[in-house]
Structures are given as structure tokens and as C-alpha cells.
Enzyme design. Structure first.
Site, PDB file in Angstrom:
ATOM      1  N   ASP A  98       0.852  -1.192   0.000  1.00  0.00           N
ATOM      2  CA  ASP A  98       0.000   0.000   0.000  1.00  0.00           C
ATOM      3  C   ASP A  98       0.887   1.240   0.000  1.00  0.00           C
ATOM      4  OD1 ASP A  98      -2.377   1.417   0.011  1.00  0.00           O
ATOM      5  OD2 ASP A  98      -2.517   1.466   2.193  1.00  0.00           O
ATOM      6  N   HIS A 114      -4.006  13.873   0.591  1.00  0.00           N
ATOM      7  CA  HIS A 114      -4.267  12.993   1.728  1.00  0.00           C
ATOM      8  C   HIS A 114      -3.126  13.073   2.750  1.00  0.00           C
ATOM      9  CE1 HIS A 114      -5.364   9.490   4.107  1.00  0.00           C
ATOM     10  NE2 HIS A 114      -4.198   8.948   3.842  1.00  0.00           N
ATOM     11  N   ARG A 147       0.221  15.927  13.102  1.00  0.00           N
ATOM     12  CA  ARG A 147       1.541  16.426  13.476  1.00  0.00           C
ATOM     13  C   ARG A 147       1.569  17.945  13.492  1.00  0.00           C
ATOM     14  NH1 ARG A 147       2.959  12.370  10.064  1.00  0.00           N
ATOM     15  NH2 ARG A 147       3.365  13.931   8.477  1.00  0.00           N
ATOM     16  N   GLU A 173     -10.697   3.614   3.153  1.00  0.00           N
ATOM     17  CA  GLU A 173      -9.780   4.445   2.377  1.00  0.00           C
ATOM     18  C   GLU A 173     -10.088   4.189   0.908  1.00  0.00           C
ATOM     19  OE1 GLU A 173      -5.743   3.645   3.739  1.00  0.00           O
ATOM     20  OE2 GLU A 173      -5.933   5.254   5.223  1.00  0.00           O
ATOM     21  N   GLU A 228      -9.174   3.871  -2.597  1.00  0.00           N
ATOM     22  CA  GLU A 228      -7.916   3.661  -3.312  1.00  0.00           C
ATOM     23  C   GLU A 228      -8.193   2.925  -4.612  1.00  0.00           C
ATOM     24  OE1 GLU A 228      -4.640   2.191  -0.998  1.00  0.00           O
ATOM     25  OE2 GLU A 228      -5.396   3.059   0.878  1.00  0.00           O
ATOM     26  N   SER A 242      -9.248  -5.865   3.108  1.00  0.00           N
ATOM     27  CA  SER A 242      -9.262  -4.871   2.036  1.00  0.00           C
ATOM     28  C   SER A 242     -10.225  -5.417   0.994  1.00  0.00           C
ATOM     29  CB  SER A 242      -7.881  -4.683   1.406  1.00  0.00           C
ATOM     30  OG  SER A 242      -6.909  -4.436   2.402  1.00  0.00           O
TER      31      SER A 242
HETATM   32 MN    MN Z   1      -4.188   2.815   2.636  1.00  0.00          MN
END
Ligand code: MN
Length: 424
Positions: free
Chosen positions: A134, A141, A150, A207, A209, A265
Site C-alpha cells: 500500500d 491525503h 503532526r 480508504e 484507493e 481490504s
Molecule cells: Mn491505505
């Protein structure tokens, strides 16, 4: 490779809606499952699955240098391994068979023997995924996550603009659309606590993707160059990288995600070939600073693919929560594969490399609930009056994607997963 089958003027004798994901110009590859030991390779046009094993039995696939026994394998790997020259010829043949003007060997007269309504078959995971990687290649993102966790002023870590960051994931839990997913359990550190607790994940996320399937191996020690990279990519699927955010937050330092990502996934059932996606090529975002020479490639290596995510509640209330596009990727698939193998890592046919969450510049193009709800501070209103910060038990997450040009839509089919309560 041949792009003959992409010709937008080709019409099929099989009728379909012009908004289908699967016009005659797509012809992706998948696998139908009859029983645990009985599988047939397949393609799809409109709402009809094309049974390749039956086509082969009927003599419609003669002369392609493909062993007949291949069409009843449980996974496409051995077909893909024959190389793009061969799979491309197979796709061209399927196009001729279904082409209204050609109707290869009068195939339409035998339609009952090889076409099946897609809602009457079970589609299984199309490839045996040996290894899954991945990436983290959307700048939007990575910037959103860096800002939340952060420092907004230094959201991207120093390596991010120099290499496609990635981690080695878990292949065994990659499942095809429609497979229910149990809410994962694990360790989390509650806000303000000194020690962790054990229990069901509370911040379950998707997510958005896409993933590519490796179509050609490289020997150990021999990297794939940036020029060769796309020749090693067979095709693509939609990919939902389910993520347990609370588990991830506690466990990920210093080696990255582990249990937070290894439980499931979900992928779409058809591998859409890179050839079918050719019309949607475009240039990626400008890369600055300039990348090192081994990652440098000119030309168009991104793809214009519209992406959507809906959440459906247990009561059937549906809300679109994301509309993004694969073209936002900062690092191209070619760069990801080149970087992956630059060490000499041997990539193998059927390996899957996912893009990382595909977020765009606008709030409605964010590809995860973490970003959409901004860490849970901005809940999404559902049509039934409920709200979502993350994914609840009984919710189904539905991903869709397609490119569209010259009146032809090339899509991927469903990538759906329903969340079941954690097992006690
Ligand atoms: Mn991912």
C-alpha cells in the site's frame, strides 16, 4: 499493445445501457465461482457475464496460443503470466465475438451457451495476490493527515516529495466486493489514559484507493526501470483499504500500520486492463523538487478516473460522502513500481499495489472518513437524520469508479463491503 478493442464506434449485438461500466470497449477479466472447486474465467458486457471456458469449449477462442485448461483456474494469474501480447489478443477476440458487424463465427447464435446475467453468478477474487503493498501517494491525503496528527506547517515529512512512501501489507485478507467484514478488535489508548485497553475498534474507516495488478515478474536483484514499468502492469481494480484509526494511532510507531490495516481490504471483481484505460491518460501534477533520475518519466502516466464513495445505513439510507479522481495522484503507478523494485525486490504476477487514499483538493473529494469528518469533529448528515463520523455496524461502504470519453464509459463495477459487529 493492441488498442483495437477501444474504438468508440464499435457496437455490440448485446444490448446495454450507455451508462454501463462495461461497454464492448472495456472487456475486463474476472472469475465466476460455481462451487469451491469449479471456476470459470469471465469477462462482462453490460449486465451479461461472458463465460470464457464455455467460449473456449465452443471453439471461439482457437488460435490464441492459450491452453484450454487455463479458463477453469480459480485465479487469473496463469493467464496474466502469458503476457500482455496474449491477453491483448484475447481481449481483441472477445471484441470481435461481441461486435455487431463482425459477430465472429456467428457467435450471437450461440449466446445462450456463454452469456449469463451477472446477477445470476458469483464473482470470486480474480487474482491470487501473493504480496500486497500500500502506497501513500496522494499529496492532499498526506497533507491532511500530517496536518491533523503532526504539524500544519510541516505536514509532509521530508522524504515524501522524493519517493513514493509505502508499506508491505497483508494479502490474505484481500476480499472481493460483497464480502462482509467483521469490525476488528485490538488495543487502543483512550484519550488521556496511560495504558491501553482491549476491545472493538471505535473509529472504523474506509480508504478510497485503486490498485494495480502486476502482470510481469522481474528476477530478484533486477529492478524494473521507469521506462519498463507500465509493461509490468496488467490492469486495475477499485480498492477499499479498511482502516481502524484508533488501533492505528496506538500501534503505528515506529514501523507503520499493522493490525489497523490487516483485517480486510475490499476489491472490485473485474480487472480492467491498462489497454482499456489508455483513453484516460493525462499528465500528473508537477513534481517539485525534481525527482531523482531513476523516477523521472515524461509523458502521461496518470489516469482520469472519477471515483465515488457512498455510505448505506442498515435502514437503506444512502449518502455520497466523496467524489474524487485518480488523476490527483502525485506519484504515478509507474513510479511506485519502479521505486518498489529499485532495491532488487522481485515483483511477481498477481502482486497488488494500492495507491494510498485518493483525496483531492476539495472537502468533498477527501477519500476517508478521517478527513471527511476531520478526526470526528465534523460529522456527516445522513438522509435518515443520523450522523456519521466513522463507519457504524451494519453500514455498507460502496465505491464506484469510471473513466468517460467519446461517449464511452469504462468502469470497474462494485466495490462494496458491509460491516458486521465484532465477534465476541
Ligand atoms: Mn491505505
Amino acid at each position: 499493445m493492441s488498442q483495437k478493442a477501444n474504438d468508440p464506434s464499435i457496437k455490440s449485438w448485446i444490448s446495454y445501457d450507455d451508462k454501463t461500466d462495461f461497454p464492448i470497449q472495456n472487456l475486463p477479466f474476472g472469475v465466476i465461482k460455481f462451487t469451491d472447486t469449479d471456476y470459470h474465467f469471465a469477462s462482462i458486457i453490460g449486465d451479461y457475464v461472458i463465460d470464457l471456458s464455455r467460449l473456449s469449449d465452443l471453439g471461439f477462442l482457437d488460435g490464441l496460443d492459450i491452453p484450454e485448461s487455463i479458463y477453469t483456474s480459480p485465479y487469473l494469474n496463469d493467464l496474466i503470466a502469458l503476457g500482455k501480447k496474449t491477453t491483448s489478443k484475447l481481449r481483441d477476440r472477445l471484441s470481435d465475438i461481441c461486435n455487431a458487424d463482425i459477430d465472429y463465427k456467428n457467435a450471437s447464435a450461440a449466446r445462450e451457451q456463454f452469456l449469463k446475467p451477472v446477477n445470476q453468478v458469483e464473482l470470486s477474487c480474480p487474482v491470487r495476490v501473493g504480496d500486497y503493498t500500500d502506497f501513500y501517494s496522494s499529496k492532499e491525503h498526506a497533507t491532511n493527515v500530517g496536518t491533523m496528527f503532526r504539524d500544519p506547517d510541516n505536514a509532509l515529512l521530508p522524504n515524501w516529495l522524493h519517493l513514493p512512501v509505502g508499506y508491505h501489507g497483508r494479502a490474505s485478507s484481500i476480499v472481493v466486493t460483497g464480502t462482509d467484514i467483521y469490525r476488528p478488535k485490538g488495543q487502543t489508548l483512550p484519550q488521556g489514559a496511560d495504558s491501553p485497553v482491549y476491545g472493538p475498534c471505535k473509529l472504523l474507516d474506509f480508504e478510497l484507493e485503486m490498485a494495480f495488478v502486476v502482470g510481469k515478474s522481474n528476477p530478484l536483484g533486477h529492478p524494473i526501470s521507469i521506462e519498463e514499468a507500465e509493461d509490468h502492469i496488467f490492469g486495475m481494480v477499485l480498492f477499499n483499504d479498511w482502516s481502524a484509526r484508533d488501533i492505528q494511532k496506538w500501534e503505528y510507531v515506529p514501523l507503520g500500520p499493522f493490525g489497523a490495516k490487516n483485517f480486510a481490504s475490499t476489491i472490485s471483481p473485474w480487472v480492467v486492463t491498462l489497454e482499456a484505460l489508455e483513453p484516460f491518460r493525462l499528465k500528473g501534477p508537477e513534481q517539485s523538487p525534481e525527482v531523482l533520475p531513476y523516477l523521472k518519466s515524461n509523458g502521461e502516466h496518470n489516469f482520469d478516473i472519477e471515483l465515488f464513495v457512498d455510505i448505506e445505513t442498515p435502514g437503506g439510507s444512502v449518502q455520497q460522502v466523496c467524489h474524487s479522481n485518480f488523476k490527483y495522484m502525485y506519484w504515478s503507478m509507474a513510479q511506485q513500481l519502479t521505486h518498489h523494485s529499485v532495491t532488487g525486490c522481485n515483483m511477481q504476477v498477481g502482486d497488488m499495489c494500492a495507491s494510498g487514499t485518493i483525496s483531492g483538493p476539495d472537502k468533498n473529494s477527501f477519500g476517508s472518513m478521517l478527513e471527511i469528518s476531520w478526526k470526528g469533529t465534523q460529522p456527516v448528515d445522513m438522509p435518515d437524520g443520523t450522523q456519521r463520523k466513522f463507519i457504524m455496524d451494519g453500514d455498507t461502504v460502496k465505491m464506484r469508479g469510471y473513466g468517460e470519453k467519446d461517449g464511452v464509459r469504462i468502469g470497474f463495477g462494485p466495490c462494496d463491503g458491509k460491516i458486521l459487529p465484532a465477534i465476541e
